[in-house]
Design a protein around this motif. Sequence first.
Motif, PDB file in Angstrom:
ATOM      1  N   SER A 286       0.588  -1.470   0.080  1.00 25.96           N
ATOM      2  CA  SER A 286      -0.149  -0.048  -0.251  1.00 25.96           C
ATOM      3  C   SER A 286       0.733   1.366   0.065  1.00 25.96           C
ATOM      4  N   ALA A 287       2.245   1.124   0.243  1.00 20.11           N
ATOM      5  CA  ALA A 287       2.924   2.410  -0.126  1.00 20.11           C
ATOM      6  C   ALA A 287       3.573   2.833  -0.791  1.00 20.11           C
ATOM      7  N   TYR A 288       3.076   2.058  -2.313  1.00 19.73           N
ATOM      8  CA  TYR A 288       3.573   2.254  -3.645  1.00 19.73           C
ATOM      9  C   TYR A 288       5.104   2.139  -3.566  1.00 19.73           C
ATOM     10  N   TRP A 289       5.320   3.589  -2.941  1.00 15.60           N
ATOM     11  CA  TRP A 289       7.470   3.345  -3.089  1.00 15.60           C
ATOM     12  C   TRP A 289       7.674   1.938  -1.982  1.00 15.60           C
ATOM     13  N   ARG A 290       8.579   0.729  -3.051  1.00 11.11           N
ATOM     14  CA  ARG A 290       8.726  -0.232  -2.316  1.00 11.11           C
ATOM     15  C   ARG A 290       9.789  -0.085  -1.749  1.00 11.11           C
ATOM     16  N   ARG A 291      10.678  -1.102  -1.021  1.00  8.10           N
ATOM     17  CA  ARG A 291      11.740  -1.315  -0.693  1.00  8.10           C
ATOM     18  C   ARG A 291      12.472  -0.369   0.080  1.00  8.10           C
ATOM     19  N   GLY A 292      13.774  -0.174   0.464  1.00 10.84           N
ATOM     20  CA  GLY A 292      14.265   0.724   0.889  1.00 10.84           C
ATOM     21  C   GLY A 292      14.472   0.572   2.409  1.00 10.84           C
ATOM     22  N   PRO A 293      15.682   0.874   2.680  1.00 11.61           N
ATOM     23  CA  PRO A 293      16.328   0.516   4.464  1.00 11.61           C
ATOM     24  C   PRO A 293      15.780   1.300   5.661  1.00 11.61           C
ATOM     25  N   VAL A 294      14.761   2.021   4.947  1.00 10.24           N
ATOM     26  CA  VAL A 294      13.832   3.361   6.311  1.00 10.24           C
ATOM     27  C   VAL A 294      13.115   2.799   5.831  1.00 10.24           C
ATOM     28  N   THR A 295      11.924   2.086   5.031  1.00 11.97           N
ATOM     29  CA  THR A 295      10.279   1.713   4.789  1.00 11.97           C
ATOM     30  C   THR A 295      10.603  -0.086   4.997  1.00 11.97           C
ATOM     31  N   MET A 296      12.018  -0.739   4.603  1.00 12.60           N
ATOM     32  CA  MET A 296      11.928  -1.993   5.129  1.00 12.60           C
ATOM     33  C   MET A 296      12.538  -2.460   6.505  1.00 12.60           C
ATOM     34  N   ALA A 297      12.936  -1.032   7.611  1.00 11.85           N
ATOM     35  CA  ALA A 297      12.775  -1.514   9.074  1.00 11.85           C
ATOM     36  C   ALA A 297      11.584  -1.466   9.483  1.00 11.85           C
ATOM     37  N   ALA A 298      11.036   0.097   8.762  1.00 10.32           N
ATOM     38  CA  ALA A 298      10.072   0.642   9.886  1.00 10.32           C
ATOM     39  C   ALA A 298       8.750  -1.008  10.050  1.00 10.32           C
ATOM     40  N   ILE A 299       9.040  -1.455   8.877  1.00  9.96           N
ATOM     41  CA  ILE A 299       7.836  -3.210   8.181  1.00  9.96           C
ATOM     42  C   ILE A 299       8.228  -4.153   9.280  1.00  9.96           C
ATOM     43  N   ALA A 300       9.914  -3.953   8.834  1.00 11.84           N
ATOM     44  CA  ALA A 300      10.481  -5.656   9.901  1.00 11.84           C
ATOM     45  C   ALA A 300       9.854  -4.740  11.642  1.00 11.84           C
ATOM     46  N   ALA A 301      10.049  -4.255  11.597  1.00  6.27           N
ATOM     47  CA  ALA A 301       9.807  -3.408  13.585  1.00  6.27           C
ATOM     48  C   ALA A 301       8.045  -3.784  13.533  1.00  6.27           C
ATOM     49  N   VAL A 302       7.453  -4.217  12.510  1.00  5.74           N
ATOM     50  CA  VAL A 302       5.349  -3.857  12.746  1.00  5.74           C
ATOM     51  C   VAL A 302       5.578  -5.297  12.855  1.00  5.74           C
ATOM     52  N   ASP A 303       6.107  -6.065  11.689  1.00  3.14           N
ATOM     53  CA  ASP A 303       6.473  -8.025  11.864  1.00  3.14           C
ATOM     54  C   ASP A 303       7.280  -8.402  13.780  1.00  3.14           C
ATOM     55  N   MET A 304       8.073  -7.868  14.333  1.00  2.00           N
ATOM     56  CA  MET A 304       8.878  -8.429  15.280  1.00  2.00           C
ATOM     57  C   MET A 304       7.570  -8.178  16.093  1.00  2.00           C
ATOM     58  N   ALA A 305       6.967  -7.227  16.135  1.00  2.00           N
ATOM     59  CA  ALA A 305       6.168  -7.079  17.322  1.00  2.00           C
ATOM     60  C   ALA A 305       5.266  -7.975  17.409  1.00  2.00           C
ATOM     61  N   LEU A 306       4.102  -7.910  15.934  1.00  2.00           N
ATOM     62  CA  LEU A 306       3.509  -8.752  16.027  1.00  2.00           C
ATOM     63  C   LEU A 306       3.557 -10.753  16.111  1.00  2.00           C
ATOM     64  N   TRP A 307       5.296 -10.666  15.987  1.00  2.00           N
ATOM     65  CA  TRP A 307       5.672 -12.196  16.388  1.00  2.00           C
ATOM     66  C   TRP A 307       5.301 -12.298  17.358  1.00  2.00           C
TER      67      TRP A 307
END
Length: 412
Positions: free
Chosen positions: A73-94
């Motif tokens: 949904s971000a449309y602008w995919r990948r990149g360290p900032v975006t993927m670190a943010a997604i990573a944090a959400v993912d870890m927290a949900l696990w």
Amino acid sequence: MIIDKADVIVTSPDRNFVTLKLTTDDGLTGLGDATLNGRELAVVAYLRDHVVPLLIGADASRIEDTWQFLYRSAYWRRGPVTMAAIAAVDMALWDIKGKAAGMPVYQLLGGASRTGLLAYGHASGVDLPSLFDSVNEHLEKGFRAIRIQSGIPGLHAIYGIASQSSFAGGGEARYDHEPARRGARPVEEDWDTRAYLTHLPGVFEAVRNEFGPDIPLLHDGHHRMTPIQAARLGKALEPYDLFWLEDCTPAENQEALRLVRQHTTTPLAIGEVFNTVWDFKDLIRDQLIDYVRGAVTHMGGITALKKTLDYAAMYQIKSGMHGPTDISPVGMAAAMHLGLAIHNFGIQEYMQHGPKTDQVFEQSFTWRDGMLHPGDQPGLGVELNLDEAGKYPYERAYLPYNRLKDGTVHDW
Ligand code: GCO
Ligand code: MG
């Protein structure tokens, strides 16, 4: 399990860390690491301004769906900032899912494939005597695999050497060889690839003569060579039987590794600065590497890194997850759960945090006889002590950068 609250916490005990804390309506909490060394506040803004508003009211049990939603949904995919943010959400949900199930995350990922994780530490020295001392210290601590970084005659300060830290000045709070320095600007280091290529094989020869053939030895080229220079180094190091040569060329051009591969049987590891499976795709499919260095924190979380490692497994390529001090204890725990569960675990980097960091992040992993284990607490097994975290506000810090003798900026 509806997400009620999402806090982005910045703390700087021994260095800066960014942590996302999610709280559900039934009172469960989950932590995620979003630390991006030297660019921490960009991820804070990304999370606070753009992601947190989307999380409130969302179903915390939908890990895969949340990942796909944040990525697409971000449309602008990948990149360290975006993927670190997604990573944090993912870890927290696990973390939350583990707590809800009453199980450590590695159980949710399929259960343990081994009893512990072989970990490597960082030995370094400006010269051979100090390097040997550092190797001995690591052996005494129990490390069974050791990364070797050496000073180079004629160079003042280079990546990976603990005792050279005072050369460029510009900051305290540096432990081991933590490269990021607090201060207003990045410090400058110096580099000369020819001097490095001439000196390094002799260092490995000396280390093998001193410590014998058995101990796995690793080395990090830190992106500073051209493909043909990297090929030469890989070949020159073959007699010393490296576990891996890491980041021998800059990572953007995947083709570079093909050239290196054609010339050497030294195993190759790469990917600490990669963010998605796309950065690894050709390297894995064409079997140009032996180890995937991606970090859970920078590859979009457990969900995405597991898929990448499953893909790598088809080609007998193993994990070598990034574990420097800029991966927070939360990110380290996520790596340990994933490493324990997957079949193609290779080795885990373990640089060890400082004492203040260990007070801020209450951890339940174990470190015994050179092996890590994430522990059996439900979730990731890390809790953030907010009182301790509050004692250490953010401090501006930058990674150093390199210049050659003639002033040219070089890869650091
Ligand atoms: C490693 C890495 C680190 C990086 C650091 C940059 O192999 O551990 O190269 O030391 O330099 O993570 O943020
Ligand atoms: Mg590295």
